[in-house]
Scaffold this motif. Sequence first.
Motif, PDB file in Angstrom:
ATOM      1  N   SER A 164       6.360   6.390   4.448  1.00 13.99           N
ATOM      2  CA  SER A 164       5.589   5.113   4.839  1.00 13.99           C
ATOM      3  C   SER A 164       6.353   3.816   4.500  1.00 13.99           C
ATOM      4  CB  SER A 164       4.234   5.200   4.767  1.00 13.99           C
ATOM      5  OG  SER A 164       3.885   5.089   3.117  1.00 13.99           O
ATOM      6  N   SER A 200      -1.517   4.650   4.775  1.00 15.35           N
ATOM      7  CA  SER A 200      -0.852   4.960   3.444  1.00 15.35           C
ATOM      8  C   SER A 200      -1.364   6.018   2.753  1.00 15.35           C
ATOM      9  CB  SER A 200      -0.588   3.768   2.583  1.00 15.35           C
ATOM     10  OG  SER A 200      -1.663   3.149   2.274  1.00 15.35           O
ATOM     11  N   ASN A 213       0.851  -1.197   0.202  1.00 17.89           N
ATOM     12  CA  ASN A 213       0.040  -0.066  -0.155  1.00 17.89           C
ATOM     13  C   ASN A 213       1.018   1.383   0.089  1.00 17.89           C
ATOM     14  OD1 ASN A 213      -2.821  -0.823  -0.006  1.00 17.89           O
ATOM     15  ND2 ASN A 213      -2.073  -1.904   1.928  1.00 17.89           N
ATOM     16  N   THR A 214       2.137   1.176   0.538  1.00 21.40           N
ATOM     17  CA  THR A 214       3.106   2.217   0.421  1.00 21.40           C
ATOM     18  C   THR A 214       3.287   2.804  -0.888  1.00 21.40           C
ATOM     19  OG1 THR A 214       4.175   1.765   2.498  1.00 21.40           O
ATOM     20  CG2 THR A 214       5.499   2.987   0.902  1.00 21.40           C
ATOM     21  N   LYS A 221      -3.890  -0.173   7.859  1.00 18.88           N
ATOM     22  CA  LYS A 221      -2.672   0.263   6.818  1.00 18.88           C
ATOM     23  C   LYS A 221      -3.158   0.990   5.771  1.00 18.88           C
ATOM     24  CE  LYS A 221       0.084  -3.695   8.679  1.00 18.88           C
ATOM     25  NZ  LYS A 221       0.983  -4.766   8.711  1.00 18.88           N
ATOM     26  N   SER A 270      -0.126   4.092  -2.689  1.00 20.55           N
ATOM     27  CA  SER A 270      -0.572   5.192  -2.389  1.00 20.55           C
ATOM     28  C   SER A 270       0.473   6.322  -2.650  1.00 20.55           C
ATOM     29  CB  SER A 270      -0.472   5.448  -0.823  1.00 20.55           C
ATOM     30  OG  SER A 270      -1.540   4.427  -0.265  1.00 20.55           O
TER      31      SER A 270
END
Length: 424
Positions: A350, A369, A317-318, A365, A321
């Motif tokens: 992140s 993010s 997801n880092t 999470k 995003s």
Amino acid sequence: MKQEWQQYIDIINQVVKPALGCTEPIAAAYASAVAADTLGAAPESLEVLVSDNLYKNSMGVFVPGTGKIGLAIAAATGALAGDSEAGLEVLAKITPEQVASAQMMIDAGKVSVRRTETDEFIYCCVIARGQGREALVCISGGHTLVVEKQLDGEVIYAVEPSTKTATGSICDGVDISIAAIYDFATQVDFDRIKFILKASDLNTRLSDEGMARSYGLEVGRTIKKSIDEGMLAEDLLNKIVMCTAAASDARMGGASLPAMSNFGSGNQGIAATIPVVITAQRYQCSDEQLARALIMSHLSAIYIKSHYPPLSAFCGNTVTSAAASMAMVYLAGGSFEQSCYAIQNVISDSSGMICDGAKASCAMKVSTSSCAAVRAFLMALNCHSVSGQGIIAADVEQTIRNIGQMVSHGMSTTDSTIINIMSA
């Protein structure tokens, strides 16, 4: 149209797909459905062997339509009631009666699940037995990528290693970069990319479901309650975090609605979509502008993630995003340079977030993010960027390579440790 632009469209169509339920247990459901088809009858028993990472991402997530958690129920339901022609939506049409039959099969000790040694991150082999016959189906390298079928010990289908296309290699041999993606997304004919608007429809519907009903940790509903009580303001940041988390709440909580996934992950498909949709609403953008932004977000996420294994100790997801933040800058009228600032800022913020399996807390999470994406987007619009600090290089392409190196070489031990902790 440029040749590489068609390649970009092909890549998106290959890995941005509707998926009902977390893609790791759904991979087992799909393999089991194919095994049942190969057997030609409802299996009397199932043996399921999976890679460590697929096992990790199936331990804590609900299987849609079942109200239950785990690989056993996913495999049994897939074998008894799954539609192998539906891909990642294999369980879309299951009934409570079929789920009950699957649970009876499990309770009778007819379904075994275990980890197996393999170099593949995405791997599931299902052996289905019934009426004196045995069918084996293996998927490897992709959640629905069947590489072998056997019936009664005879190989009836096999993919040559040289022709196998694993998810992680999807950008190999393609002339692609963040700059090329930006040019493509902003210049390609709208009619060629408007299909991506389905991501907005599916993931918005999932977000609405997560806000309307109780799923998982209710991260989105908790934020809404706090807004209603005057503890938080319903500003752009909180609305994005609330709606994105709600979609993940619903997905992780077993909602019977598909997400538009990205690179094999529904949560990452949500993270690539919902913040962009809400930003488009804020700036009153047209469908064409939204489509271009969604293409930018989804394809950039795929490109960045192609630099490291499809399943790892790194929460994807880092970077997803980061790609969404880039697209948000575009919708706000920012420049390409500012879009690169946004990517740099999110990754710096992140990139330490680990993946310890798919579960209800993934919604937290996703919200983390997505919050970073909004902050990074606002900083970028004001021409503030992390550069030359830590793993963040002065050039966005080098930063992406650095992330790939960190995950591929630096986090393999972390991944093994996480899996061992979770399996203890």
